[in-house]
Design an enzyme around this catalytic site. Structure first.
Site, mmCIF file in Angstrom:
data_model
loop_
_atom_site.group_PDB
_atom_site.id
_atom_site.type_symbol
_atom_site.label_atom_id
_atom_site.label_comp_id
_atom_site.label_asym_id
_atom_site.label_seq_id
_atom_site.Cartn_x
_atom_site.Cartn_y
_atom_site.Cartn_z
ATOM 1 N N ARG A 9 -12.608 -17.893 -30.945
ATOM 2 C CA ARG A 9 -13.985 -18.137 -31.985
ATOM 3 C C ARG A 9 -13.279 -16.918 -33.119
ATOM 4 O O ARG A 9 -13.807 -17.289 -34.402
ATOM 5 C CB ARG A 9 -15.003 -17.188 -31.150
ATOM 6 C CG ARG A 9 -15.973 -16.626 -32.114
ATOM 7 C CD ARG A 9 -17.406 -16.432 -31.225
ATOM 8 N NE ARG A 9 -17.077 -15.656 -29.954
ATOM 9 C CZ ARG A 9 -17.038 -14.294 -30.001
ATOM 10 N NH1 ARG A 9 -17.367 -13.590 -31.224
ATOM 11 N NH2 ARG A 9 -16.426 -13.668 -29.055
ATOM 12 N N GLU B 282 -11.529 -0.069 -26.922
ATOM 13 C CA GLU B 282 -12.513 0.358 -27.677
ATOM 14 C C GLU B 282 -13.526 1.254 -26.856
ATOM 15 O O GLU B 282 -13.751 0.989 -25.948
ATOM 16 C CB GLU B 282 -13.217 -0.947 -27.960
ATOM 17 C CG GLU B 282 -14.662 -0.711 -28.884
ATOM 18 C CD GLU B 282 -15.494 -2.043 -29.260
ATOM 19 O OE1 GLU B 282 -15.312 -2.256 -30.394
ATOM 20 O OE2 GLU B 282 -15.893 -2.380 -28.548
#
Length: 217
Positions: free
Chosen positions: A58, A139
């Protein structure tokens, strides 16, 4: 070509495990000093292989650039009671010497069109392996419980609609996001009352625990 995904992801799992211990340790330090902890609880995960492969397609991430270009293979989530706590946690993370902050994205001040709110921090974290030090990206998402509830529901729906929500559903999600943020704001208005009540409860529970121990002797 990555053939052994378990070997590839091992440093990421180690980073998640270490960071969970460290971040939860911050909460315990506040509790030890009988102070309000801006951290309610901490979760973490390594992105599943299927999700990594899907995101590579993607986002057009090349396999030889995976470690540099995919920032959330290792992911931590810090939940807070109040919006103000989010920024307190961010300040605490900025002061740490065991990680380097590379990027910050404030989706609370700059809300996404969908209504999504959270504070994202990309860090570089050194993992000690038997082959030496390896610095990996991770993250950290910092959000309130209300923000997390909305984001979890939206994430689940995203699997069904692949991001192409029907117009009516999209509008409902946006209204729900605003309602969740309104709840956060209301809680912020009375946060001092809440924090005082929680401190009193914590002290009373601690006293009761000591008294119980004395009775056992």
């Amino acid at each position: 070509m990555i053939e052994d995904w378990q070997h590839f992801l091992l440093p990421y799992q180690q980073a998640v495990n270490e960071l969970k211990v460290k971040l939860r340790g911050m909460r315990k330090q506040f509790q030890d000093q009988t102070q309000h902890s801006p951290i309610e609880f901490v979760t973490g995960r390594v992105k599943p292989v299927d999700s990594i492969k899907e995101k590579m397609i993607r986002r057009h991430v090349q396999e030889d650039r995976l470690e540099q270009d995919m920032q959330d293979i290792a992911g931590l989530r810090i939940m807070c009671q109040f919006v103000e706590d989010i920024y307190k946690v961010v300040d605490l993370l900025r002061q740490r010497s065991d990680m380097t902050i590379l990027e910050e994205r404030d989706y609370i001040t700059n809300v996404k069109p969908s209504g999504y709110r959270s504070y994202h921090i990309v860090i570089e974290y050194p993992v000690q392996l038997i082959t030496g030090e390896k610095r990996i990206l991770a993250e950290i998402q910092v959000r309130t419980l209300a923000m997390n509830f909305w984001a979890t529901v939206e994430h689940s729906l995203n699997y069904k609609y692949q991001g192409e929500f029907p117009e009516e559903l999209s509008a409902r999600l946006q209204r729900a996001a605003e309602a969740a943020f309104k709840l956060d704001n209301e809680m912020s208005e009375i946060r001092e009352e809440i924090k005082e009540a929680q401190t009193l409860f914590s002290k009373r529970r601690s006293t009761n625990s000591i008294n119980e121990d004395e009775l056992k002797e």
